[in-house]
Enzyme design. Structure first.
Site, PDB file in Angstrom:
ATOM      1  N   ASP A   1      -0.394   5.052   0.852  1.00 11.71           N
ATOM      2  CA  ASP A   1      -0.743   6.099   1.813  1.00 11.71           C
ATOM      3  C   ASP A   1      -0.792   5.577   3.241  1.00 11.71           C
ATOM      4  O   ASP A   1      -1.532   4.638   3.558  1.00 11.71           O
ATOM      5  CB  ASP A   1      -2.098   6.715   1.454  1.00 11.71           C
ATOM      6  CG  ASP A   1      -2.006   7.615   0.238  1.00 11.71           C
ATOM      7  OD1 ASP A   1      -1.325   8.653   0.331  1.00 11.71           O
ATOM      8  OD2 ASP A   1      -2.598   7.280  -0.801  1.00 11.71           O
TER       9      ASP A   1
ATOM     10  N   ASP B   1       0.851  -1.170   0.000  1.00 11.46           N
ATOM     11  CA  ASP B   1       0.000   0.000   0.000  1.00 11.46           C
ATOM     12  C   ASP B   1       0.900   1.238   0.000  1.00 11.46           C
ATOM     13  O   ASP B   1       2.098   1.144   0.294  1.00 11.46           O
ATOM     14  CB  ASP B   1      -0.882  -0.040   1.262  1.00 11.46           C
ATOM     15  CG  ASP B   1      -1.739   1.190   1.432  1.00 11.46           C
ATOM     16  OD1 ASP B   1      -2.442   1.564   0.474  1.00 11.46           O
ATOM     17  OD2 ASP B   1      -1.713   1.786   2.531  1.00 11.46           O
TER      18      ASP B   1
END
Length: 281
Positions: free
Chosen positions: A15, A13
């Site tokens: 953010d 991922d």
């Protein structure tokens, strides 16, 4: 498929995982509806009362700022995980692909990656994420979901499977894929489908079998709560220094992935099995 296989593949991922701040939350809190309203939406998403796609879209629609100004704002405020550069160097030297699988937007991720890590990283790290539609020179903009029919907006499990297929891996299930370990690194609700996929590909229901994949879930974040609630095998991390240390033990020292799994059925059963074996010696 080529016989020159990497020792592992990393899906991560972006953010709040590679970066310390979630860029979309940061924009929403400071330029949009504000943190209290965003957290109410987050609670609805976590409790499965609102889809991630619809909640996320509502957050972004609350931001009136032109898109280019949003990027400039993020470049000034978003910081990189302190261990990521060393982690990136290790993976680059070992020919381990890093694939960003994000529910954010590609232009923002690319701008931040260039600013925080460098232009070379943009050419080395593949980004699989949503896009953005921009009108009136950036004054009006909206997210374009990669998988608009998915309640995630971007189904990360689908992107991972497509990546494996496109690069000649049989979804991590064939004999040809033995020895290729997969790691997923995340922190939130949008990582759930990717986390579930890794558990499925590893056949984590069998405690006697060495796992071939490992989920890293960030300390104090929603993904850990989801893993505990839904019994998804995971290991906790605080920053990419933790991730790198565990990956080195698995790749360089050949430690079993099973030994890193925390707070899950597979970890408990593996420990029970180990105790049984020791008691019969």
């Amino acid at each position: 498929m080529s016989t020159d296989l990497p020792p592992a593949i990393v899906f991560t991922d972006w953010d709040g995982t590679v970066t310390l701040q979630d860029s979309n939350d940061y924009l929403t809190d400071n330029l949009g509806m504000g943190q209290p309203a965003r957290l109410k939406i987050n609670d609805l998403i976590f409790d499965n009362k609102l889809s991630f796609r619809d909640g996320f879209k509502e957050m972004l629609e609350s931001i009136p700022t032109p898109f280019n100004e949003c990027i400039e704002y993020l470049l000034k405020n978003v910081k990189l995980d302190p261990g990521f550069k060393e982690f990136y160097k290790f993976c680059h030297e070992r020919n381990i692909p890093i694939v960003v699988v994000s529910s954010g937007m590609t232009p923002i991720i690319t701008a931040l990656l260039t600013n925080l890590v460098g232009q070379e990283a943009v050419s080395k790290i593949e980004i699989l994420s949503n896009d953005v539609r921009i009108d009136d020179n950036g004054k009006n903009w909206e997210i374009v979901f990669k998988d608009p029919d998915s309640h995630f907006g971007h189904d990360k499990s689908k992107s991972i499977l497509n990546y494996l297929k496109q690069h000649g891996y049989s979804n991590g299930t064939s004999d040809d894929d033995q020895g290729i370990k997969m790691f997923y690194i995340g922190d939130g609700v949008s990582d759930k489908s990717g986390a579930e996929l890794l558990a499925k590909l590893s056949d984590s229901s069998d405690p006697t079998k060495d796992l071939q994949s490992l989920l890293f879930a960030k300390h104090g974040k929603d993904l850990i709560k989801i893993c505990i609630r839904d019994n998804i095998p995971f290991t906790e991390f605080n920053d990419f220094g933790d991730v790198l240390n565990k990956m080195k033990k698995i790749i360089d020292d050949n430690d079993s992935i099973n030994s890193f799994v925390e707070n899950s059925k597979i970890a408990k059963e593996s420990e029970e099995l180990k105790n049984v074996k020791e008691s019969t010696k």
